[in-house]
Design a protein around this motif. Structure first.
Motif, PDB file in Angstrom:
ATOM      1  N   GLY A  43     -10.670   7.199  -0.361  1.00  0.00           N
ATOM      2  CA  GLY A  43     -10.574   6.288  -1.198  1.00  0.00           C
ATOM      3  C   GLY A  43      -9.068   6.149  -1.236  1.00  0.00           C
ATOM      4  N   ARG A  44      -8.719   5.688  -3.093  1.00  0.00           N
ATOM      5  CA  ARG A  44      -7.488   5.763  -3.635  1.00  0.00           C
ATOM      6  C   ARG A  44      -6.106   7.170  -3.372  1.00  0.00           C
ATOM      7  NH1 ARG A  44      -4.031   1.562  -6.154  1.00  0.00           N
ATOM      8  NH2 ARG A  44      -2.314   3.359  -7.793  1.00  0.00           N
ATOM      9  N   ASP A  45      -5.545   6.785  -3.208  1.00  0.00           N
ATOM     10  CA  ASP A  45      -4.557   7.870  -2.686  1.00  0.00           C
ATOM     11  C   ASP A  45      -3.023   7.948  -3.584  1.00  0.00           C
ATOM     12  OD1 ASP A  45      -2.984   9.861  -1.538  1.00  0.00           O
ATOM     13  OD2 ASP A  45      -3.577  10.421  -0.536  1.00  0.00           O
ATOM     14  N   ASP A  46      -2.528   8.196  -4.572  1.00  0.00           N
ATOM     15  CA  ASP A  46      -1.318   7.825  -5.181  1.00  0.00           C
ATOM     16  C   ASP A  46      -0.422   8.214  -4.083  1.00  0.00           C
ATOM     17  OD1 ASP A  46      -2.917   6.284  -7.460  1.00  0.00           O
ATOM     18  OD2 ASP A  46      -2.867   7.989  -8.169  1.00  0.00           O
ATOM     19  N   GLU A  47      -0.464   9.430  -4.293  1.00  0.00           N
ATOM     20  CA  GLU A  47       0.519   9.983  -2.318  1.00  0.00           C
ATOM     21  C   GLU A  47       0.363   9.604  -1.389  1.00  0.00           C
ATOM     22  OE1 GLU A  47       3.020  12.704  -3.574  1.00  0.00           O
ATOM     23  OE2 GLU A  47       1.656  12.713  -5.156  1.00  0.00           O
ATOM     24  N   LEU A  48      -0.174   8.161  -1.030  1.00  0.00           N
ATOM     25  CA  LEU A  48      -0.403   7.904  -0.173  1.00  0.00           C
ATOM     26  C   LEU A  48       0.506   6.605  -0.172  1.00  0.00           C
ATOM     27  CD1 LEU A  48      -0.830   6.800   3.340  1.00  0.00           C
ATOM     28  CD2 LEU A  48      -3.435   6.443   1.773  1.00  0.00           C
ATOM     29  N   LEU A  49       0.053   5.966  -1.305  1.00  0.00           N
ATOM     30  CA  LEU A  49       0.793   4.501  -1.745  1.00  0.00           C
ATOM     31  C   LEU A  49       2.654   5.777  -2.098  1.00  0.00           C
ATOM     32  CD1 LEU A  49       0.900   2.142  -2.614  1.00  0.00           C
ATOM     33  CD2 LEU A  49       0.596   2.933  -4.827  1.00  0.00           C
ATOM     34  N   LYS A  50       2.460   6.104  -2.554  1.00  0.00           N
ATOM     35  CA  LYS A  50       4.280   6.295  -2.893  1.00  0.00           C
ATOM     36  C   LYS A  50       4.754   7.017  -1.912  1.00  0.00           C
ATOM     37  CE  LYS A  50       4.816  10.592  -5.264  1.00  0.00           C
ATOM     38  NZ  LYS A  50       5.385  11.639  -6.226  1.00  0.00           N
ATOM     39  N   MET A  51       4.227   7.496  -0.315  1.00  0.00           N
ATOM     40  CA  MET A  51       4.898   7.678   0.659  1.00  0.00           C
ATOM     41  C   MET A  51       5.141   6.072   1.599  1.00  0.00           C
ATOM     42  SD  MET A  51       4.484   6.892   4.286  1.00  0.00           S
ATOM     43  CE  MET A  51       2.955   7.914   4.719  1.00  0.00           C
ATOM     44  N   LEU A  52       4.353   5.591   1.070  1.00  0.00           N
ATOM     45  CA  LEU A  52       4.462   3.920   1.593  1.00  0.00           C
ATOM     46  C   LEU A  52       5.701   3.210   1.164  1.00  0.00           C
ATOM     47  CD1 LEU A  52       1.152   3.285   2.628  1.00  0.00           C
ATOM     48  CD2 LEU A  52       3.091   3.947   4.134  1.00  0.00           C
ATOM     49  N   GLU A  53       5.665   3.048  -0.113  1.00  0.00           N
ATOM     50  CA  GLU A  53       6.917   2.509  -1.215  1.00  0.00           C
ATOM     51  C   GLU A  53       7.493   3.238  -1.609  1.00  0.00           C
ATOM     52  OE1 GLU A  53       4.352   0.428  -3.702  1.00  0.00           O
ATOM     53  OE2 GLU A  53       3.112  -0.576  -2.203  1.00  0.00           O
ATOM     54  N   PRO A  54       9.064   2.840  -1.341  1.00  0.00           N
ATOM     55  CA  PRO A  54       9.312   1.355  -0.845  1.00  0.00           C
ATOM     56  C   PRO A  54       9.788   1.084   0.866  1.00  0.00           C
ATOM     57  CG  PRO A  54      11.420   2.683  -1.763  1.00  0.00           C
ATOM     58  CD  PRO A  54      10.234   3.427  -1.916  1.00  0.00           C
ATOM     59  N   TRP A  55       8.920   2.230   1.629  1.00  0.00           N
ATOM     60  CA  TRP A  55       8.923   2.561   2.997  1.00  0.00           C
ATOM     61  C   TRP A  55       8.667   1.417   3.635  1.00  0.00           C
ATOM     62  CZ3 TRP A  55       6.027   2.071   7.264  1.00  0.00           C
ATOM     63  CH2 TRP A  55       6.406   2.233   8.454  1.00  0.00           C
ATOM     64  N   VAL A  56       7.754   0.757   3.388  1.00  0.00           N
ATOM     65  CA  VAL A  56       7.480  -0.419   4.317  1.00  0.00           C
ATOM     66  C   VAL A  56       8.020  -1.612   3.388  1.00  0.00           C
ATOM     67  CG1 VAL A  56       5.470  -2.528   4.228  1.00  0.00           C
ATOM     68  CG2 VAL A  56       4.737   0.076   4.287  1.00  0.00           C
ATOM     69  N   PHE A  57       8.144  -1.825   2.655  1.00  0.00           N
ATOM     70  CA  PHE A  57       9.228  -3.263   2.186  1.00  0.00           C
ATOM     71  C   PHE A  57      10.870  -3.455   2.854  1.00  0.00           C
ATOM     72  CE2 PHE A  57       6.462  -2.214  -1.756  1.00  0.00           C
ATOM     73  CZ  PHE A  57       5.742  -3.327  -1.245  1.00  0.00           C
ATOM     74  N   GLU A  58      11.484  -1.876   3.100  1.00  0.00           N
ATOM     75  CA  GLU A  58      13.017  -1.441   3.918  1.00  0.00           C
ATOM     76  C   GLU A  58      12.626  -1.454   4.776  1.00  0.00           C
ATOM     77  OE1 GLU A  58      13.169   1.962   2.145  1.00  0.00           O
ATOM     78  OE2 GLU A  58      14.227   2.414   0.200  1.00  0.00           O
ATOM     79  N   TRP A  59      11.704  -1.290   5.661  1.00  0.00           N
ATOM     80  CA  TRP A  59      11.266  -1.748   7.497  1.00  0.00           C
ATOM     81  C   TRP A  59      11.709  -3.032   7.092  1.00  0.00           C
ATOM     82  CZ3 TRP A  59       8.671  -3.881  10.828  1.00  0.00           C
ATOM     83  CH2 TRP A  59       8.307  -3.458  11.974  1.00  0.00           C
ATOM     84  N   VAL A  60      10.232  -3.875   6.662  1.00  0.00           N
ATOM     85  CA  VAL A  60      10.633  -5.179   6.727  1.00  0.00           C
ATOM     86  C   VAL A  60      11.987  -6.123   6.236  1.00  0.00           C
ATOM     87  CG1 VAL A  60       9.531  -7.388   5.485  1.00  0.00           C
ATOM     88  CG2 VAL A  60       7.561  -5.166   6.106  1.00  0.00           C
ATOM     89  N   ALA A  61      12.526  -5.642   5.386  1.00  0.00           N
ATOM     90  CA  ALA A  61      14.094  -6.317   5.191  1.00  0.00           C
ATOM     91  C   ALA A  61      14.610  -5.452   6.671  1.00  0.00           C
ATOM     92  CB  ALA A  61      14.186  -5.236   3.982  1.00  0.00           C
ATOM     93  N   SER A  62      14.372  -4.477   6.746  1.00  0.00           N
ATOM     94  CA  SER A  62      15.462  -4.399   7.980  1.00  0.00           C
ATOM     95  C   SER A  62      15.359  -5.187   9.591  1.00  0.00           C
ATOM     96  CB  SER A  62      15.328  -2.868   8.794  1.00  0.00           C
ATOM     97  OG  SER A  62      14.049  -2.511   9.269  1.00  0.00           O
ATOM     98  N   VAL A  63      14.283  -5.216   9.320  1.00  0.00           N
ATOM     99  CA  VAL A  63      14.290  -6.825  10.473  1.00  0.00           C
ATOM    100  C   VAL A  63      13.824  -8.190  10.278  1.00  0.00           C
ATOM    101  CG1 VAL A  63      12.483  -5.434  12.030  1.00  0.00           C
ATOM    102  CG2 VAL A  63      11.415  -6.775  10.524  1.00  0.00           C
ATOM    103  N   LYS A  64      14.648  -7.908   8.958  1.00  0.00           N
ATOM    104  CA  LYS A  64      14.593 -10.027   8.482  1.00  0.00           C
ATOM    105  C   LYS A  64      13.480 -10.747   8.093  1.00  0.00           C
ATOM    106  CE  LYS A  64      19.217  -9.602   9.132  1.00  0.00           C
ATOM    107  NZ  LYS A  64      20.123  -8.297   8.357  1.00  0.00           N
ATOM    108  N   GLY A  65      12.751  -9.637   8.074  1.00  0.00           N
ATOM    109  CA  GLY A  65      10.925 -10.180   7.235  1.00  0.00           C
ATOM    110  C   GLY A  65      10.819 -10.089   5.658  1.00  0.00           C
ATOM    111  N   SER A  66      10.557 -10.941   5.534  1.00  0.00           N
ATOM    112  CA  SER A  66       9.297 -10.971   4.141  1.00  0.00           C
ATOM    113  C   SER A  66       8.524 -10.587   3.812  1.00  0.00           C
ATOM    114  CB  SER A  66       9.086 -13.207   3.674  1.00  0.00           C
ATOM    115  OG  SER A  66       9.313 -13.092   2.349  1.00  0.00           O
ATOM    116  N   ILE A  67       8.835  -9.552   2.449  1.00  0.00           N
ATOM    117  CA  ILE A  67       7.435  -9.064   1.538  1.00  0.00           C
ATOM    118  C   ILE A  67       6.651  -9.631   0.873  1.00  0.00           C
ATOM    119  CG2 ILE A  67       8.778  -6.822   1.633  1.00  0.00           C
ATOM    120  CD1 ILE A  67       9.472  -7.349  -1.701  1.00  0.00           C
ATOM    121  N   SER A  68       7.252 -11.183   0.693  1.00  0.00           N
ATOM    122  CA  SER A  68       6.197 -12.281   0.002  1.00  0.00           C
ATOM    123  C   SER A  68       5.665 -12.663   0.609  1.00  0.00           C
ATOM    124  CB  SER A  68       7.350 -12.791  -1.192  1.00  0.00           C
ATOM    125  OG  SER A  68       8.194 -13.863   0.064  1.00  0.00           O
ATOM    126  N   ALA A  69       5.326 -12.896   2.160  1.00  0.00           N
ATOM    127  CA  ALA A  69       4.808 -14.155   2.765  1.00  0.00           C
ATOM    128  C   ALA A  69       4.470 -15.377   1.721  1.00  0.00           C
ATOM    129  CB  ALA A  69       3.214 -13.463   3.125  1.00  0.00           C
TER     130      ALA A  69
END
Length: 113
Positions: A43-69
């Motif tokens: 179920g909901r896992d705040d530790e998982l969310l904390k580990m993913l954000e902002p890592w996912v957004f930074e990964w997307v930015a590093s390849v010149k992607g957009s987090i907003s779609a």
């Protein structure tokens, strides 16, 4: 190239010890929109969310992607908009919002106060 985000997320989940989490990517790749879906078997896992954000957004930015779609950045993530939009683009968004909504009554406080 886009699916590398899913693979990188799976690797990060494994490295960080989240064996109960799964990552999948889906969407409409024809117009370059990948939706990353990460779930936890417990179920909901705040530790998982904390580990993913902002890592996912930074990964997307590093390849010149957009987090907003195509749906926009959403009201929960406006502080990450700068990772995929320039200061001038954000300034223009604010100007357009002010032009079309001078009284601030359309979706107040959703992205720009």
């Amino acid at each position: 190239k886009m699916y590398e985000l899913v693979e990188a997320t799976r690797k990060r989940l494994d490295e960080q010890g989240f064996s109960n989490a799964r990552a999948a990517g889906y969407g409409h790749l024809g117009d370059a929109n990948l939706h990353l879906n990460v779930t936890s078997l417990t179920g909901r896992d705040d530790e998982l969310l904390k580990m993913l954000e902002p890592w996912v957004f930074e990964w997307v930015a590093s390849v010149k992607g957009s987090i907003s779609a195509e749906h926009g950045v959403g009201q929960c993530k406006p502080e990450y908009l700068h990772l995929s939009k320039s200061d001038s683009a954000i300034g223009m968004m604010k100007q357009l919002k002010a032009l079309f909504d001078p009284k601030g009554i359309l979706n107040p406080y959703k992205l720009f106060p």
